[in-house]
Design an enzyme around this catalytic site. Structure first.
Site, PDB file in Angstrom:
ATOM      1  N   GLU A  49       5.069  -3.812  13.924  1.00  0.00           N
ATOM      2  CA  GLU A  49       5.393  -2.464  14.180  1.00  0.00           C
ATOM      3  C   GLU A  49       6.077  -1.583  15.677  1.00  0.00           C
ATOM      4  O   GLU A  49       6.584  -2.588  16.314  1.00  0.00           O
ATOM      5  CB  GLU A  49       4.197  -1.533  14.037  1.00  0.00           C
ATOM      6  CG  GLU A  49       2.853  -1.863  12.981  1.00  0.00           C
ATOM      7  CD  GLU A  49       3.800  -1.615  12.310  1.00  0.00           C
ATOM      8  OE1 GLU A  49       4.903  -0.389  11.542  1.00  0.00           O
ATOM      9  OE2 GLU A  49       3.378  -2.259  10.452  1.00  0.00           O
ATOM     10  N   ARG A 103      -7.017   7.853   4.374  1.00  0.00           N
ATOM     11  CA  ARG A 103      -7.051   7.918   3.001  1.00  0.00           C
ATOM     12  C   ARG A 103      -8.206   7.723   2.497  1.00  0.00           C
ATOM     13  O   ARG A 103      -8.889   8.202   1.805  1.00  0.00           O
ATOM     14  CB  ARG A 103      -5.747   7.287   2.493  1.00  0.00           C
ATOM     15  CG  ARG A 103      -5.834   7.144   1.453  1.00  0.00           C
ATOM     16  CD  ARG A 103      -4.799   6.329   0.338  1.00  0.00           C
ATOM     17  NE  ARG A 103      -5.075   4.906   0.997  1.00  0.00           N
ATOM     18  CZ  ARG A 103      -6.010   3.652   0.660  1.00  0.00           C
ATOM     19  NH1 ARG A 103      -6.450   4.397  -0.349  1.00  0.00           N
ATOM     20  NH2 ARG A 103      -5.651   2.830   0.834  1.00  0.00           N
ATOM     21  N   CYS A 162      -5.481   0.805  12.647  1.00  0.00           N
ATOM     22  CA  CYS A 162      -4.344   0.097  12.068  1.00  0.00           C
ATOM     23  C   CYS A 162      -3.518   0.998  13.422  1.00  0.00           C
ATOM     24  O   CYS A 162      -2.934   0.476  14.185  1.00  0.00           O
ATOM     25  CB  CYS A 162      -3.335   0.258  11.491  1.00  0.00           C
ATOM     26  SG  CYS A 162      -3.996  -2.058  10.601  1.00  0.00           S
ATOM     27  N   HIS A 181       1.443  -5.987  11.973  1.00  0.00           N
ATOM     28  CA  HIS A 181       0.354  -5.712  10.197  1.00  0.00           C
ATOM     29  C   HIS A 181       1.292  -7.324   9.476  1.00  0.00           C
ATOM     30  O   HIS A 181       1.800  -7.688   9.404  1.00  0.00           O
ATOM     31  CB  HIS A 181       0.957  -4.593   8.993  1.00  0.00           C
ATOM     32  CG  HIS A 181       0.786  -3.699   9.445  1.00  0.00           C
ATOM     33  ND1 HIS A 181       1.002  -2.256   9.726  1.00  0.00           N
ATOM     34  CD2 HIS A 181      -0.290  -3.294   9.308  1.00  0.00           C
ATOM     35  CE1 HIS A 181       0.128  -1.315   9.601  1.00  0.00           C
ATOM     36  NE2 HIS A 181      -1.069  -1.990   9.690  1.00  0.00           N
TER      37      HIS A 181
END
Length: 215
Positions: free
Chosen positions: A78, A88, A141, A165
């Site tokens: 990332e 979420r 994350c 990831h």
């Protein structure tokens, strides 16, 4: 050199998380660097506290956090973490922050301190799909990437941090048609290649390869 590598425990409806499974299988040393392996909870703030405690205990030079990104086909270091939690789904302690700032005194975003383009090149050279990602999401994350970078910018100057990831394992996609996955052995191979790049580029600038996106 010492590198702290963290992996999350299972979360959501999954009984397994490839992040911690891969971290547990890493060798104890990579290119002469000691690898410290740490399982962290998929929980806002508690995960960051575990990382801070490990930094104080082991005094690593680098922190590489590993997390699952279901639906991605590649290993994806990332580029940036943003100062927001927008969950979420609930974390493993049923917390679900919506549009909450992680640190009021932190930067709006922190860029990785790892040589992500060199990591991508090394993983591709190992025969694995890899690419730079420009979003770590807004769940735990992104949270742990931001928290780790906040630590290196505030309490632990001189240390460097970042996040990568990884895809689902094959057994996780049995009920998820048309969803990519990657074998655990390949994920471990990819993380080792990424760690080798971190060691090789210690004290050096990252590569200037083309890894940008048009969307």
């Amino acid at each position: 050199m010492k590198i702290l590598v963290t992996g999350f425990d299972p979360f959501g409806n999954d009984a397994i998380n490839p992040a911690i499974e891969a971290v547990k299988r890493l060798p104890d040393t990579v290119k002469g660097a000691e690898i410290v392996k740490l399982e962290i909870p998929t929980v806002f703030y508690k995960s960051a506290q575990r990382v801070k405690e490990a930094v104080l205990e082991y005094d690593p030079d680098y922190i590489l956090n590993i997390g699952q990104a279901g639906g991605r086909f590649a290993l994806t270091p990332e580029r940036v973490a943003i100062n927001i939690d927008d969950a979420r789904i609930p974390d493993n302690e049923k917390q679900q922050p919506i549009d909450e700032v992680i640190h009021s005194d932190g930067a709006p975003a922190y860029f990785t301190q790892l040589p992500i383009k060199a990591m991508v090149k090394a993983m591709k050279a190992a025969g694995l799909p890899a690419e730079v990602s420009n979003t770590a999401g807004t769940f735990v994350c992104n949270h742990i990437m931001y928290q780790s970078l906040y630590l290196t910018h505030t309490e632990f100057p001189g240390k460097r941090a970042g996040f990568m990831h990884i895809p689902f394992l094959p057994e996780q996609v049995l009920g998820r048609p048309n969803t990519p996955s990657m074998a655990l052995d390949d994920i471990v191979k990819g993380i080792v290649a990424a760690l080798e790049a971190i060691v090789a580029f210690d004290g050096k600038d990252d590569l200037k390869t083309i890894e940008g996106k048009t969307e």
